[in-house]
Scaffold this active site. Structure first.
Site, PDB file in Angstrom:
ATOM      1  N   GLY A 222      59.871  43.049  54.002  1.00  0.00           N
ATOM      2  CA  GLY A 222      58.465  42.683  53.987  1.00  0.00           C
ATOM      3  C   GLY A 222      57.890  42.748  52.582  1.00  0.00           C
ATOM      4  O   GLY A 222      58.475  42.236  51.626  1.00  0.00           O
ATOM      5  N   ASP A 252      62.202  32.702  57.529  1.00  0.00           N
ATOM      6  CA  ASP A 252      63.048  31.518  57.692  1.00  0.00           C
ATOM      7  C   ASP A 252      63.110  30.726  56.385  1.00  0.00           C
ATOM      8  O   ASP A 252      64.167  30.214  56.005  1.00  0.00           O
ATOM      9  CB  ASP A 252      62.502  30.643  58.814  1.00  0.00           C
TER      10      ASP A 252
END
Length: 315
Positions: A222, A252
């Site tokens: 993150g 992605d």
């Protein structure tokens, strides 16, 4: 060419709202409709980068037809597998402070014949592919071992395969030694059964995942950055982000950047970080173009700060 496989695709509608107020009428300031699913997003990111990609996915009903039309409009070659059930429709609510609320439908249940046709389509389309990226959850009807069978068939065909999934599906696939696995922090901690409070914890967990069968681990932490662990070494990287608009598809896009850059080593990690950082600064699930990337905002080092505490620990 990068071939993507999305066993449980979706039609995604994203609304931008100033702040979500439960039980009240919330008025959107922006709206997008996109083809969804992790593998679909990888294809969209590859296409946005100007590279060829083919998306294999089961499609059914009116939502499936819209997904195919949207992908075609983005220059993505679609290899559809017709299924009886309707493709799922998802909703995402993106608040101005970056908080995202998602409502994901379960999707159709695939029959045994549809499952086999999906595998056969991947095999047929993989000829000449540089990578196969298999991403996302499995729809109803598919056993956790389905990804493992896909990895086995890919390796028999001589094609490298990257896997982005979690839980029993990831555990089952590891025995077939996927070339790359891309967990986030929560998925990494779940896979090895540990807490992640420092960068060093993430590195140790990635090494354990390699011991379980993964050849390369690209772990997203993150806001804390990413860790790359393979047979040649370990690297840690971060990317500066000025404004977070939406994290839909950021992971992605990161995987797409990694594969576009060869899927190996610090240069590929830097590409993954640049694509992921650019994605979170775009609205909804918009994928970044080369002009959106900021390589100067990326830092990659082999001197891993193992004692650095994670801003977003997994406990």
């Amino acid at each position: 060419m990068i071939l993507t496989v999305t066993p449980n695709p979706s039609l995604d509608r994203t609304y931008e709202v100033p702040a979500l107020e439960r039980g009240e009428v919330n008025r959107a300031t922006g709206e997008r409709v996109d083809p969804g699913g992790k593998g679909v997003n990888v294809s969209r990111a590859v296409a946005a980068a100007g590279r060829r990609t083919v998306a294999v996915l089961p499609l059914g009903g009116a939502p499936g037809a819209v997904v195919a039309e949207l992908l075609d409009a983005q220059g993505i070659e679609v290899a559809p597998v017709a299924v009886a059930g309707a493709t799922r429709s998802n909703i995402a609510l993106a608040e101005a402070d970056g908080v995202l609320t998602k409502i994901n439908a379960p999707g159709p249940q695939l029959t045994a014949a549809e499952q086999e046709l999906l595998l056969e389509t991947v095999h047929r389309q993989s000829r000449g592919a540089d990578w196969i990226a298999c991403c996302g959850s499995l729809p109803r009807g598919l056993a956790p071992s389905w990804y493992a069978e896909l990895v086995e068939r890919a390796h028999i065909a001589g094609v490298r395969i990257a896997l982005d999934t979690s839980g029993p599906a990831l555990a089952a696939a590891l025995r077939e030694r996927p070339d790359v696995v891309k967990p986030n922090a929560e998925e990494l901690a779940e896979a090895v059964g540990c807490r992640l409070t420092t960068v060093g914890d993430a590195v140790k967990a990635a090494e354990e995942l390699r011991g379980m069968g993964a050849r390369t681990v690209l772990a997203s932490l993150g806001a804390d950055g990413q860790v790359l662990v393979d047979e040649h070494g370990t690297w840690f990287g971060t990317a500066r982000v000025d404004v977070v608009r939406s994290n839909v598809g950021a992971g992605d896009s990161s995987l797409a950047g990694f594969l576009i850059a060869g899927g190996r080593g610090p240069e590929a990690l830097a590409s993954a970080l640049a694509h992921g950082a650019a994605a979170v600064q775009t609205p909804g699930s918009v994928m970044p173009t080369p002009g959106d990337l900021d390589p100067a905002a990326v830092t990659v080092t082999a001197t891993v700060p193992v004692d650095r505490a994670l801003k977003e620990p997994v406990t």
